[in-house]
Design a protein around this motif. Structure first.
Motif, short mmCIF file in Angstrom:
data_model
loop_
_atom_site.label_atom_id
_atom_site.label_comp_id
_atom_site.label_asym_id
_atom_site.label_seq_id
_atom_site.Cartn_x
_atom_site.Cartn_y
_atom_site.Cartn_z
N THR A 1 -14.04 3.95 11.90
CA THR A 1 -12.74 4.00 12.56
C THR A 1 -12.37 2.69 13.23
OG1 THR A 1 -13.76 5.03 14.49
CG2 THR A 1 -12.72 6.50 12.89
N TYR A 2 -13.34 1.91 13.69
CA TYR A 2 -13.00 0.63 14.31
C TYR A 2 -12.48 -0.36 13.27
CZ TYR A 2 -14.97 2.45 18.58
OH TYR A 2 -15.20 3.21 19.70
N ASP A 3 -13.01 -0.30 12.05
CA ASP A 3 -12.46 -1.10 10.95
C ASP A 3 -11.05 -0.64 10.62
OD1 ASP A 3 -14.90 -2.43 10.81
OD2 ASP A 3 -15.59 -1.32 9.05
N LEU A 4 -10.84 0.66 10.64
CA LEU A 4 -9.52 1.23 10.38
C LEU A 4 -8.52 0.72 11.41
CD1 LEU A 4 -7.80 3.36 8.80
CD2 LEU A 4 -8.48 4.97 10.59
N MET B 1 0.85 -1.18 0.00
CA MET B 1 0.00 0.00 0.00
C MET B 1 0.90 1.24 0.00
SD MET B 1 -2.91 1.08 2.84
CE MET B 1 -4.19 0.13 2.08
N THR B 2 0.61 2.17 -0.88
CA THR B 2 1.40 3.40 -0.93
C THR B 2 0.99 4.30 0.25
OG1 THR B 2 -0.18 4.66 -2.25
CG2 THR B 2 1.44 3.29 -3.46
N LEU B 3 1.81 5.30 0.49
CA LEU B 3 1.49 6.26 1.54
C LEU B 3 0.19 6.99 1.23
CD1 LEU B 3 2.47 7.52 4.22
CD2 LEU B 3 3.63 9.27 2.84
N MET B 4 -0.03 7.36 -0.02
CA MET B 4 -1.27 8.03 -0.40
C MET B 4 -2.47 7.11 -0.19
SD MET B 4 -2.99 10.63 -1.33
CE MET B 4 -2.03 11.89 -2.15
N GLU B 5 -2.34 5.84 -0.52
CA GLU B 5 -3.43 4.89 -0.30
C GLU B 5 -3.75 4.76 1.19
OE1 GLU B 5 -2.80 1.97 -4.19
OE2 GLU B 5 -1.68 1.57 -2.33
N MET B 6 -2.72 4.70 2.02
CA MET B 6 -2.94 4.62 3.46
C MET B 6 -3.62 5.89 3.96
SD MET B 6 -2.71 2.99 6.36
CE MET B 6 -1.45 1.72 6.26
N ALA B 7 -3.13 7.03 3.51
CA ALA B 7 -3.72 8.31 3.92
C ALA B 7 -5.19 8.39 3.52
CB ALA B 7 -2.93 9.46 3.32
N MET B 8 -5.50 7.95 2.33
CA MET B 8 -6.89 7.97 1.87
C MET B 8 -7.75 6.97 2.64
SD MET B 8 -7.17 10.50 -0.07
CE MET B 8 -8.88 10.20 -0.54
N ALA C 1 -0.47 14.07 7.04
CA ALA C 1 -1.32 14.82 7.97
C ALA C 1 -2.71 14.98 7.38
CB ALA C 1 -0.71 16.21 8.23
N LEU C 2 -3.68 15.03 8.27
CA LEU C 2 -5.06 15.37 7.94
C LEU C 2 -5.48 16.50 8.87
CD1 LEU C 2 -6.62 11.80 7.72
CD2 LEU C 2 -6.05 13.30 5.80
N VAL D 1 -7.33 6.20 5.80
CA VAL D 1 -7.59 6.86 7.09
C VAL D 1 -8.65 7.94 6.92
CG1 VAL D 1 -6.58 8.27 8.93
CG2 VAL D 1 -5.31 6.31 8.01
N LYS D 2 -8.50 8.76 5.89
CA LYS D 2 -9.47 9.82 5.65
C LYS D 2 -10.87 9.25 5.41
CE LYS D 2 -10.35 13.84 2.71
NZ LYS D 2 -9.77 14.77 1.73
N THR D 3 -10.97 8.25 4.56
CA THR D 3 -12.27 7.66 4.23
C THR D 3 -12.91 7.01 5.46
OG1 THR D 3 -11.59 7.31 1.94
CG2 THR D 3 -13.43 5.98 2.75
#
Length: 124
Positions: free
Chosen positions: A19-22, A1-8, A83-84, A10-12
């Motif tokens: 968040t519990y699934d996250l 997973m890329t950093l952008m994919e991970m960031a997205m 960051a978000l 988390v955001k999604t």
């Protein structure tokens, strides 16, 4: 997973109240979560380990209700941090008082998992 994919991811998850699934899917077992100050009933701003972070989420969900908000970003930094920016209105369940909140969350990724999260906000 890329950093952008991970960031997205988390955001999604935050945007869709998953968040519990996250936590289950994307957080390291030894993850560290750092608030701007100690949470009520604790003497430390840090929650260490996935169980402690889940407990922090459960406490928050028992005390606060999401009213509205937005999430800005992600803003990437190097190959392991992002960051978000969360802007939201929360309602304190006990009093019904609505509280505007703004915080910057910085996440560190290691071995395709969130290893550390830090939250920056004004403590009142």
């Amino acid at each position: 997973m890329t950093l952008m994919e991970m960031a997205m991811a988390v955001k999604t998850a935050n945007d869709t109240n998953k968040t519990y699934d996250l936590l289950r899917d994307h957080y390291a077992q030894d993850c560290v979560s750092v608030e701007a100050g100690p949470m009520p009933g604790t003497d430390s701003a840090e929650a260490v380990g996935l169980d402690a972070i889940r407990a922090k989420h459960e406490w928050w969900d028992s005390e606060m209700e999401y009213v509205s908000g937005t999430i800005e970003g992600p803003h990437l930094h190097g190959d392991d941090r992002f960051a978000l920016i969360f802007k939201s209105v929360m309602r304190e369940k006990a009093s019904g008082k609505e509280i505007p909140m703004e915080e910057v969350a910085i996440y560190t990724v290691k071995d395709d998992k969130i290893a550390r999260e830090e939250f920056f906000y004004v403590m009142e």
